[in-house]
Design an enzyme around this catalytic site. Structure first.
Site, PDB file in Angstrom:
ATOM      1  N   HIS A 266       0.816  -1.216   0.000  1.00  0.00           N
ATOM      2  CA  HIS A 266       0.000   0.000   0.000  1.00  0.00           C
ATOM      3  C   HIS A 266       0.850   1.267   0.000  1.00  0.00           C
ATOM      4  CE1 HIS A 266      -3.780   2.093   0.610  1.00  0.00           C
ATOM      5  NE2 HIS A 266      -3.346   2.666   1.722  1.00  0.00           N
ATOM      6  N   PHE A 267       1.768   1.381   0.954  1.00  0.00           N
ATOM      7  CA  PHE A 267       2.639   2.548   1.048  1.00  0.00           C
ATOM      8  C   PHE A 267       3.882   2.316   0.181  1.00  0.00           C
ATOM      9  CE2 PHE A 267       0.112   3.543   4.828  1.00  0.00           C
ATOM     10  CZ  PHE A 267      -0.027   4.922   4.703  1.00  0.00           C
TER      11      PHE A 267
END
Length: 290
Positions: A266-267
């Site tokens: 995600h990041f």
């Protein structure tokens, strides 16, 4: 090469103190970085100087996040409509008339709402794990959809583990291949603000309001089809929150968009900035001019 200086500023917007990071020459093309949950402009601490030699970079903290004000819910409408209004007002106060948008997670519906309000001001889009299609929302969202259907205490409480340290760490590590590439200070910084008194209830209100973004997806798609902003889609393909099909879906409305997947979660910037930044710089050099 001298590393560009990042300035850390606070400005009053609609009665709120809004913190933002800023770097680069003010007469350069503007790139606005909008952060996701549960982060802040801190997630762009390494990207800002990597772009600021050629661009005027602005990265605000949304209300309730990072170093911006966190008023009580009784004093502020914690909604994505309000977030987009704050961002729009901030840019107007800074005298920014045209800008590229980098949007991630919560930053995506915030940025797309800004674009709906002022489509003529958006020069380009960089979308990083920022969803705008049902295609990108899988099983992970089942508890949230239950909460949207009934925001009673049982369903609201079921969301609380996502606000815990384990929940925050999960967002940073899920889908990464080498956890040693992820700075633990990133999730600890985010958790510090999540753990403030009153923050959990505010974040639960924001999660509940997220459903209003899904209702706007058709309007987002219409904006993309009509205005065709130059677009770069960057996606951590192992993200359990926003699935790769959510990235591919942009090509339905932006067939000329450039799509790149990275072997992370995600990041993605925390892990793959070394791969992503050259792609961004190339895209911006071809699409932004003074």
């Amino acid at each position: 090469m001298t590393r560009p200086v990042t300035y850390h500023r606070t400005i009053s917007v609609a009665g709120l103190n809004i913190f933002y990071r800023e770097a680069g020459q003010r007469d350069a093309p503007v790139v606005v970085l909008l952060h996701g949950f549960p982060s802040s402009s801190h997630m762009y601490r390494n990207l800002i100087p990597a772009l600021a030699d050629r661009y005027h970079v602005i990265a605000p903290d949304l209300p309730g996040f990072g170093l911006s004000d966190m008023p009580a819910s009784s004093d502020f409408d914690y909604s994505f409509a309000a977030f987009s209004n704050v961002v729009g007002s901030l840019l107007e106060q800074l005298g920014v008339e045209r800008y590229a948008l980098y949007v991630m997670d919560y930053g995506a519906p915030t940025g797309f709402r800004v674009a709906l309000a002022h489509p003529d001001r958006v020069t380009a889009l960089i979308v990083q794990n920022g969803n705008a299609y049902e295609d990108g929302m899988g099983d992970f969202w089942a508890p949230t959809r239950t909460y949207w259907a009934d925001n009673g205490p049982v369903n609201r409480d079921a969301m609380r583990p996502f606000l815990s340290l384990d929940g925050t760490r999960f967002q940073y590590l899920a889908g990464t291949q080498d956890e040693a590439r992820i700075d633990p200070a990133a999730w600890l910084y985010d958790q510090h603000f999540l753990d403030r008194p009153g923050s959990a209830e505010i974040q639960l209100d924001i999660i509940y309001d997220y459903q209003t973004n899904i209702a706007l997806y058709p309007a987002f798609h219409a904006y993309l089809r009509e205005h065709r902003p130059p677009a770069l889609i960057l996606w951590g393909e192992n993200d359990p929150i926003f699935l790769p099909d959510g990235a591919r879906a942009f090509l339905r409305d932006l067939p000329d968009a450039e799509l790149h997947f990275f072997d992370t979660g995600h990041f993605a910037l925390e892990d793959k900035a070394d791969e992503m930044i050259p792609v961004m710089r190339d895209f911006l050099a071809r699409n932004l001019t003074r």
